[in-house]
Design a protein around this motif. Sequence first.
Motif, PDB file in Angstrom:
ATOM      1  N   CYS A   1       0.837  -1.187   0.000  1.00  0.00           N
ATOM      2  CA  CYS A   1       0.000   0.000   0.000  1.00  0.00           C
ATOM      3  C   CYS A   1       0.876   1.243   0.000  1.00  0.00           C
ATOM      4  CB  CYS A   1      -0.922  -0.002   1.211  1.00  0.00           C
ATOM      5  SG  CYS A   1      -1.971   1.459   1.291  1.00  0.00           S
ATOM      6  N   ASP A   2       0.816   1.994  -1.080  1.00  0.00           N
ATOM      7  CA  ASP A   2       1.597   3.224  -1.157  1.00  0.00           C
ATOM      8  C   ASP A   2       1.135   4.245  -0.128  1.00  0.00           C
ATOM      9  OD1 ASP A   2       2.885   1.998  -3.213  1.00  0.00           O
ATOM     10  OD2 ASP A   2       2.203   3.338  -4.788  1.00  0.00           O
ATOM     11  N   GLY A   3      -0.139   4.168   0.258  1.00  0.00           N
ATOM     12  CA  GLY A   3      -0.616   5.080   1.282  1.00  0.00           C
ATOM     13  C   GLY A   3       0.072   4.858   2.624  1.00  0.00           C
ATOM     14  N   VAL A   4       0.430   3.614   2.913  1.00  0.00           N
ATOM     15  CA  VAL A   4       1.136   3.300   4.155  1.00  0.00           C
ATOM     16  C   VAL A   4       2.589   3.742   4.074  1.00  0.00           C
ATOM     17  CG1 VAL A   4       1.912   1.432   5.674  1.00  0.00           C
ATOM     18  CG2 VAL A   4      -0.390   1.363   4.696  1.00  0.00           C
ATOM     19  N   THR A   5       3.224   3.531   2.919  1.00  0.00           N
ATOM     20  CA  THR A   5       4.668   3.768   2.797  1.00  0.00           C
ATOM     21  C   THR A   5       5.013   5.162   2.279  1.00  0.00           C
ATOM     22  OG1 THR A   5       4.668   2.804   0.574  1.00  0.00           O
ATOM     23  CG2 THR A   5       5.135   1.321   2.409  1.00  0.00           C
ATOM     24  N   GLN A   6       3.996   5.981   1.958  1.00  0.00           N
ATOM     25  CA  GLN A   6       4.238   7.298   1.375  1.00  0.00           C
ATOM     26  C   GLN A   6       5.194   8.129   2.234  1.00  0.00           C
ATOM     27  OE1 GLN A   6       4.287   9.321  -1.552  1.00  0.00           O
ATOM     28  NE2 GLN A   6       2.294   8.346  -1.757  1.00  0.00           N
ATOM     29  N   GLY A   7       6.280   8.598   1.612  1.00  0.00           N
ATOM     30  CA  GLY A   7       7.249   9.429   2.311  1.00  0.00           C
ATOM     31  C   GLY A   7       8.184   8.666   3.222  1.00  0.00           C
ATOM     32  N   LEU A   8       8.122   7.340   3.208  1.00  0.00           N
ATOM     33  CA  LEU A   8       8.941   6.493   4.068  1.00  0.00           C
ATOM     34  C   LEU A   8       9.832   5.598   3.210  1.00  0.00           C
ATOM     35  CD1 LEU A   8       6.105   5.522   6.567  1.00  0.00           C
ATOM     36  CD2 LEU A   8       7.899   7.235   6.918  1.00  0.00           C
ATOM     37  N   PRO A   9      10.850   4.960   3.803  1.00  0.00           N
ATOM     38  CA  PRO A   9      11.767   4.136   3.003  1.00  0.00           C
ATOM     39  C   PRO A   9      11.086   3.038   2.203  1.00  0.00           C
ATOM     40  CG  PRO A   9      12.728   4.573   5.149  1.00  0.00           C
ATOM     41  CD  PRO A   9      11.332   5.118   5.200  1.00  0.00           C
ATOM     42  N   GLY A  10       9.983   2.482   2.707  1.00  0.00           N
ATOM     43  CA  GLY A  10       9.293   1.428   1.980  1.00  0.00           C
ATOM     44  C   GLY A  10       8.829   1.857   0.601  1.00  0.00           C
ATOM     45  N   MET A  11       8.566   3.158   0.421  1.00  0.00           N
ATOM     46  CA  MET A  11       8.128   3.649  -0.893  1.00  0.00           C
ATOM     47  C   MET A  11       9.210   3.454  -1.951  1.00  0.00           C
ATOM     48  SD  MET A  11       6.004   4.983  -2.981  1.00  0.00           S
ATOM     49  CE  MET A  11       4.573   5.498  -2.064  1.00  0.00           C
ATOM     50  N   GLU A  12      10.452   3.278  -1.542  1.00  0.00           N
ATOM     51  CA  GLU A  12      11.526   3.066  -2.510  1.00  0.00           C
ATOM     52  C   GLU A  12      11.484   1.665  -3.121  1.00  0.00           C
ATOM     53  OE1 GLU A  12      15.287   4.350  -0.909  1.00  0.00           O
ATOM     54  OE2 GLU A  12      14.447   6.260  -0.214  1.00  0.00           O
ATOM     55  N   LEU A  13      10.632   0.802  -2.585  1.00  0.00           N
ATOM     56  CA  LEU A  13      10.423  -0.519  -3.180  1.00  0.00           C
ATOM     57  C   LEU A  13       9.148  -0.558  -4.025  1.00  0.00           C
ATOM     58  CD1 LEU A  13      11.281  -2.890  -0.185  1.00  0.00           C
ATOM     59  CD2 LEU A  13      12.813  -1.746  -1.793  1.00  0.00           C
ATOM     60  N   SER A  14       8.363   0.504  -3.974  1.00  0.00           N
ATOM     61  CA  SER A  14       7.031   0.489  -4.576  1.00  0.00           C
ATOM     62  C   SER A  14       7.068   0.236  -6.074  1.00  0.00           C
ATOM     63  CB  SER A  14       6.314   1.811  -4.283  1.00  0.00           C
ATOM     64  OG  SER A  14       5.095   1.888  -4.974  1.00  0.00           O
ATOM     65  N   LEU A  15       7.827   1.019  -6.810  1.00  0.00           N
ATOM     66  CA  LEU A  15       7.866   0.846  -8.270  1.00  0.00           C
ATOM     67  C   LEU A  15       8.397  -0.537  -8.630  1.00  0.00           C
ATOM     68  CD1 LEU A  15       7.548   1.962 -11.139  1.00  0.00           C
ATOM     69  CD2 LEU A  15       9.837   2.927 -10.934  1.00  0.00           C
ATOM     70  N   PHE A  16       9.431  -0.983  -7.926  1.00  0.00           N
ATOM     71  CA  PHE A  16      10.010  -2.291  -8.226  1.00  0.00           C
ATOM     72  C   PHE A  16       9.067  -3.432  -7.833  1.00  0.00           C
ATOM     73  CE2 PHE A  16      14.398  -0.199  -7.722  1.00  0.00           C
ATOM     74  CZ  PHE A  16      14.430   0.136  -9.067  1.00  0.00           C
ATOM     75  N   SER A  17       8.111  -3.140  -6.968  1.00  0.00           N
ATOM     76  CA  SER A  17       7.150  -4.192  -6.620  1.00  0.00           C
ATOM     77  C   SER A  17       6.339  -4.605  -7.847  1.00  0.00           C
ATOM     78  CB  SER A  17       6.224  -3.735  -5.489  1.00  0.00           C
ATOM     79  OG  SER A  17       5.217  -2.850  -5.936  1.00  0.00           O
ATOM     80  N   ARG A  18       6.171  -3.701  -8.805  1.00  0.00           N
ATOM     81  CA  ARG A  18       5.437  -4.051 -10.030  1.00  0.00           C
ATOM     82  C   ARG A  18       6.089  -5.221 -10.747  1.00  0.00           C
ATOM     83  NH1 ARG A  18       6.453  -0.158 -14.757  1.00  0.00           N
ATOM     84  NH2 ARG A  18       8.202  -1.611 -14.932  1.00  0.00           N
ATOM     85  N   ASP A  19       7.394  -5.146 -10.955  1.00  0.00           N
ATOM     86  CA  ASP A  19       8.080  -6.235 -11.656  1.00  0.00           C
ATOM     87  C   ASP A  19       8.197  -7.472 -10.776  1.00  0.00           C
ATOM     88  OD1 ASP A  19       8.234  -4.391 -13.648  1.00  0.00           O
ATOM     89  OD2 ASP A  19      10.421  -4.418 -13.849  1.00  0.00           O
ATOM     90  N   THR A  20       8.251  -7.269  -9.457  1.00  0.00           N
ATOM     91  CA  THR A  20       8.227  -8.408  -8.540  1.00  0.00           C
ATOM     92  C   THR A  20       6.889  -9.143  -8.644  1.00  0.00           C
ATOM     93  OG1 THR A  20       9.687  -7.181  -7.039  1.00  0.00           O
ATOM     94  CG2 THR A  20       8.531  -9.086  -6.130  1.00  0.00           C
ATOM     95  N   ILE A  21       5.810  -8.393  -8.743  1.00  0.00           N
ATOM     96  CA  ILE A  21       4.475  -8.980  -8.921  1.00  0.00           C
ATOM     97  C   ILE A  21       4.402  -9.707 -10.261  1.00  0.00           C
ATOM     98  CG2 ILE A  21       2.032  -8.381  -9.310  1.00  0.00           C
ATOM     99  CD1 ILE A  21       2.667  -6.039  -7.212  1.00  0.00           C
ATOM    100  N   ALA A  22       4.958  -9.105 -11.312  1.00  0.00           N
ATOM    101  CA  ALA A  22       4.983  -9.781 -12.618  1.00  0.00           C
ATOM    102  C   ALA A  22       5.720 -11.111 -12.524  1.00  0.00           C
ATOM    103  CB  ALA A  22       5.643  -8.878 -13.662  1.00  0.00           C
TER     104      ALA A  22
END
Length: 604
Positions: free
Chosen positions: A112-133
Amino acid sequence: MNPTVLAVTRRIRDRSAKSRAEYLERVQRAIDRPRGSERMGCANVAHAFAALPSDDKLRVVAERAPNIGIVNAYNDMLSAHQPYEGFPAVIRDEARQQGATAQVAGGVPAMCDGVTQGLPGMELSLFSRDTIAMGTAIALTHDVFDAALLLGICDKIVPGLLIGALHFGHLPCVFVPGGPMSSGLSNNEKSKVREQYAQGLVGRDKLLEAESAAYHGPGTCTFYGTANSNQMLMEAMGLHVPGAAFIHPHDGMREALTREAVRTVLEITKGRRFTPIGQLVDERVIVNAMVALLATGGSTNHLIHWVAVARAAGIAIDWTDFSELSQVTPLLARVYPNGSADVNQFQAAGGPGFVIRELLDHGVMHADVAAVAEGGIGAYTRVPQREGERLVWSQLPAKSGDDHVVRTAAAPFSETGGLKLLTGNLGRAVIKVSAVPAERHVVEAPAIVFETQEELLAAFKAGELERDLVAVVRFQGPRSNGMPELHKLTPPLAVLQGKGFRVALVTDGRMSGASGKVPAAIHVSPEVLAGGALGKVRTGDRIRLDAVAGTLDALVDADEWAARETAQLSDAHRDINAHGLGRDLFGGMRRNVLSAEEGAVTWL
């Protein structure tokens, strides 16, 4: 058909001829194989179906009944995905009623980007797309399935599932949404409290109260961000049961639509109305998705994600294609942040069906395309209703249910779409103009350069930004730190703009589907870590962002500009970006990722 839409489609087809032909050849080879249970060794088959009830084993092996693979993005951290917990049981039950079987092939992560917004976890957000693929590929690579149902809604999850599914292009696939949460505190009221908090006018208790009133139950967030843009695009691509996008999770129709998804995917399996996803998603379908995004002022994230989706089907698109389509696509929807309505009001006013009908009639969407529903994309101009236990689809009224939210193509909010390409000596960038007041489409002001969003927030709190300015926030691209969204910068910049200052943001990062009323040139490519010109900007340089002319320039003497060196990411920042909270595991992705305009893909 609009001649520009036809020309862009032809250009995409010509550009993609070789890669698309190679892709379709691979799809056909997979189609031509015997079914999994007939092709595989006995031990393989036994493992695949060991846990099935005996009658299901008989069906799938002896009776050659279709076997549906379910890829589920369920978790109960995401409000939108929490309802998926019960979907597999419904799907299995309906499959049995239809003489078929269904298995959960695998689960994929969903953050959830809403949970990680502005936090270090957001740096994995975009890469989670390819991880999901990749997770989708792992699930489907068991290779015993005749079709697939893909359960996902939110930001990176739908693009990831779609990329993964297109790598199994021989399978018929249907996407199964869960719907939005009920309306809570309005998005405008929520934004006001955020701005008050940024100014110190209210405390954390009031902010948390407002946020909790806005995000309060199961379903997607109700603003028109990436998650809900995903749902609009799935409708426009013909990959949903028609009209499934924006029905509440607990509405009685939701289960009926999920059961219809099972019946639909069985209708398009081999030997019936066979419609494998790799053949369905062609150049015209990709263009239809792009047009639907533009017509609704959808998420800027899709200028990255849909480039990657197209690549997965052997199709090459770029931001110039989006820009040219935007010039002939009418803006038909005003949903927050492009207006005050939420997605429930959008649905009530006509929703995706109304928009798709208007775009087809206006000649800016291809009508001659396949879809999972019988009747092709035309089926998506109707809305589902219950007649007793049956689902039926009815025509929408000719007029909008609320012309403050949805309009006809004859009387649009704007003659052009919601996104614009910017080019100049700073590189190529995009701006979401649909949410920005016209008087803010051109901003020229001195730059203030930041290397992190925290630096900008600190400067704002210290009162150092009370002036006209262009905030340059760099080292935010995929290679630098995974391209996190910078959504937390919206409240302070909006406060400054509200005080009458000329304000803009320029960044090689993302601002998400929640890009709002502050002009923001985002996704600047090449990113600074890849030698992008944004690294030459110095505090005090005048920057001109012109969304009317489509330009983005540092107004610096050409000789001086050419002589300047590009800034380097400090060792301290590089170390911070590389470690902690799982970021170490994504170092390979940061090193190998392509540019934002190339889809930020990590698998090529």
